[in-house]
Design an enzyme around this catalytic site. Structure first.
Site, PDB file in Angstrom:
ATOM      1  N   ASN A 166       5.982   7.660  -4.931  1.00 49.56           N
ATOM      2  CA  ASN A 166       6.108   6.500  -5.441  1.00 49.56           C
ATOM      3  C   ASN A 166       7.428   6.529  -6.320  1.00 49.56           C
ATOM      4  OD1 ASN A 166       5.882   3.771  -6.571  1.00 49.56           O
ATOM      5  ND2 ASN A 166       4.606   4.421  -8.225  1.00 49.56           N
ATOM      6  N   MET A 219       8.751   1.426  -3.238  1.00 49.39           N
ATOM      7  CA  MET A 219       7.316   1.583  -4.269  1.00 49.39           C
ATOM      8  C   MET A 219       6.132   1.683  -3.465  1.00 49.39           C
ATOM      9  SD  MET A 219       5.670  -0.680  -7.177  1.00 49.39           S
ATOM     10  CE  MET A 219       4.805  -1.401  -6.145  1.00 49.39           C
ATOM     11  N   CYS A 220       5.222   2.170  -4.053  1.00 49.30           N
ATOM     12  CA  CYS A 220       4.180   2.599  -3.507  1.00 49.30           C
ATOM     13  C   CYS A 220       2.709   2.789  -4.210  1.00 49.30           C
ATOM     14  CB  CYS A 220       4.021   4.024  -2.562  1.00 49.30           C
ATOM     15  SG  CYS A 220       5.403   4.056  -1.764  1.00 49.30           S
ATOM     16  N   GLY A 221       1.645   2.661  -4.068  1.00 50.82           N
ATOM     17  CA  GLY A 221       0.340   3.151  -4.565  1.00 50.82           C
ATOM     18  C   GLY A 221      -0.246   4.326  -3.889  1.00 50.82           C
TER      19      GLY A 221
END
Length: 602
Positions: free
Chosen positions: A76, A1-3
């Site tokens: 993401n 997951m990412c921002g």
């Protein structure tokens, strides 16, 4: 997951970070942070990309990821099927390499529509000067947009500013994939989105969804993304015969067992167990490689846990696929109740006469002194823990009691949660957003041999049961619709539920849970699970002529019985805001749909 973050300006410009937005993005991705600026020469435009990575798959891969010809991807998402990803590979690299080989919009759509799993992305395609972005079919990953003073901003999470127009941020509708022709936009001085919709999306809704100052238009080639799930079965029973064998039943495990013994029920239950178990396997085994050698005393998987049927089934099926020596964290949140006056007055007498220890492993009222955190979900959670321990006594189940006072709620809502829930703004968004944030944080107590000790969950993956009620008629409004409009009305209600889940729930939930550097995973929204449930006629999923605790989510209750669950299989639905008692904490008579003034920060 990412921002992930992207800012498009139609001419090179100086950029200054909103510190609050940057901090929110960084908390989502504590493993790596990096910025990258792309400037077009002819025409002249500028794209600033920023990515903050939570390492989950294969080798840690920095983002923004730029390939050897200058394309840039911020991703993401998680690939749980569709595109092959080896255990040693990172899914961001797989997506980037797949997109690199694409020369036409149809090829890009083919790559994106093949992914099974949640995603939000922004992709700069250097050849042709295009900017692509969008969310998956269900909108399981957040993506917001804003157009202000000629600048388009796309981001996983934003920030409130009470002094500014709060309507400026909106969730990117999960209705398809968007493309901006940067050349045309620069020449015209105006941003136009070409929309490539999911085949089942409503075109009118899409074209009305662009932020103020931008224009949306359907792509001229008429291309669409094929739906990743099969259409909803709209069959209406010819008579009441299909369900009459299930009528006049009481809400009990015995009745469920009798229903389970029917031949047709056996098959449907077995099939649901198979597809849901596989969905859990994908989600509990796709984890960082280096964590495999980590301390086995720490759980790698956590579960939002109320002891209700949804979380119990997820716990039982996750137990099948997680190594026996690894614990599973059960995150149970409670908001402090006011102690009854009668209890206060007689507290000393109770202690004198009963003199019993505070047993934190049972829910029986007679064996416990009053605790202000004995909310309904805490009581059913303890009962559910006992069922899980009986089913697998070898597993260490960490039942994490997360106790929240009004003071801490107010403080964290103002500092963090209000920004994360934004741009949603109702009382319901406040209640659920706050409950999810504290639950996912995982900081509380566990009980060992009747001794409580502080505990903080280190699991990066948080499983949640959202999607079960929307597909299996678990809400009270489904009973109302069935009573007034029969099966036809119920089917329409279920279709609406799944269609709006991206805007009503999932973007908010992703922002809130991701704020802890943890990833929300949604097994009930696995594409194969949804396809299977969509294929069934509605009367095989629910029979709302039966009492509460049996008729709603009937198929899931039969599944719970097959898996060995008893008490939890017949618990009526209780929404998180009521089970955790956050809805009682503010002591007001507001409606769930009212705008919530408490969400305004500052």
């Amino acid at each position: 997951m990412c921002g992930i973050f992207c800012q498009l300006t139609l001419s090179p410009a100086h950029f200054e970070w909103d510190k609050t937005v940057y901090e929110h993005l960084k908390r989502r991705g504590p493993s790596w942070s990096q910025d990258l600026t792309v400037t077009g020469r002819d025409p002249c435009y500028q794209c600033l990309f920023s990515a903050h990575v939570l390492h989950m798959r294969g080798v840690l891969t920095p983002q923004p990821l730029q390939d050897n010809i200058g394309n840039v991807l911020v991703w993401n998402g998680e690939i749980f099927g569709g595109l092959p990803v080896k255990s040693s590979e990172n899914d961001t690299v797989v997506v980037s390499q797949s997109l690199l080989s694409c020369s036409s919009p149809s090829e890009i759509l083919s790559v994106l529509s093949s992914v099974r799993g949640p995603w939000g992305f922004v992709y700069y395609q250097k050849a042709g000067d295009y900017l692509w972005f969008g969310r998956d079919f269900f909108g399981r990953r957040s993506l917001l947009w804003k157009f202000d003073a000629g600048v388009l901003t796309l981001t996983s999470v934003a920030a409130q500013d009470p002094g500014l127009d709060q309507l400026s941020w909106q969730e990117v509708p999960a209705v398809g994939v968007y493309r901006i022709d940067l050349k045309a936009a620069t020449e015209a001085g105006h941003v136009t989105f070409e929309v490539y919709p999911w085949a089942t999306s409503c075109s009118d809704t899409i074209l009305e969804s662009a932020p103020s100052g931008c224009t949306a238009m359907m792509n001229q080639s008429g291309l669409v993304l094929p739906s990743p799930v099969c259409p909803l079965n709209m069959s209406i029973p010819k008579s009441s015969n299909e369900t009459e064998a299930q009528s006049n039943s009481d809400s009990s495990a015995i009745d469920l067992q009798q229903l389970l013994e029917s031949k047709e029920g056996n098959y449907e239950v077995s099939r649901l167990i198979d597809v849901l178990s596989e969905a859990l396997r994908r989600r509990v085994q796709s984890l960082p490689i280096e964590d495999e050698a980590a301390n086995n005393d720490q759980a790698r998987i956590a579960l939002l846990f109320s002891g209700g049927i949804d979380s119990m089934i997820l716990a039982v099926l996750a137990d099948r696929h997680i190594p026996a020596h690894q614990p599973i964290d059960l995150l149970n949140v409670a908001f402090k109740l006011q102690e009854p006056k009668k209890q206060k007055d007689s507290a000393n007498n109770v202690k004198k006469h009963k003199n019993k220890p505070n047993d934190n492993n049972t829910g029986g009222a007679g064996s416990r002194t009053f605790s202000p955190f004995d909310v309904p979900d805490r009581i059913t959670g303890r009962a559910g823990l006992k069922e899980l321990q009986d089913l697998n006594p070898e597993r260490r189940w960490n039942f994490v009691e997360i106790n929240i006072t009004q003071e801490e709620l107010h403080k964290m809502r103002q500092e963090r949660i209000g920004h994360l829930v934004h741009p949603l703004d109702t009382v319901l968004d406040d209640s659920i957003g706050c409950a999810l944030w504290f639950a996912a944080r995982g900081t509380g107590f566990i009980t060992d041999d009747k001794d409580q000790r502080p505990f903080s969950s280190s699991a990066k993956v948080v499983l949640t049961g959202i999607g079960a009620d929307e597909q299996l008629a678990g809400y009270s409004r489904h009973r109302v619709r069935f009573k007034t409009s029969g099966h036809e009305g119920l089917i329409q209600e279920l279709a609406m539920e799944l269609g709006r889940i991206s805007s009503r729930n999932l973007g908010r939930d992703d922002r809130v849970i991701g704020d802890h550097g943890k990833e929300a995973r949604f097994p009930f929204l696995d594409e194969d699970v949804v396809s299977h449930l969509n294929s069934l006629p509605v009367w095989e999923k629910a029979d709302l002529s039966l009492p509460r605790g049996v008729g709603e989510k009937l198929l899931l209750r039969l599944t719970a019985r097959r898996l060995g669950l008893r008490q939890s299989a017949v618990l009526p639905k209780r929404a998180m805001q009521f089970g955790s008692r956050i809805a009682k904490m503010e002591n007001s008579r507001e409606k769930a749909s009212d705008k919530c003034s408490r969400l305004l920060t500052g």
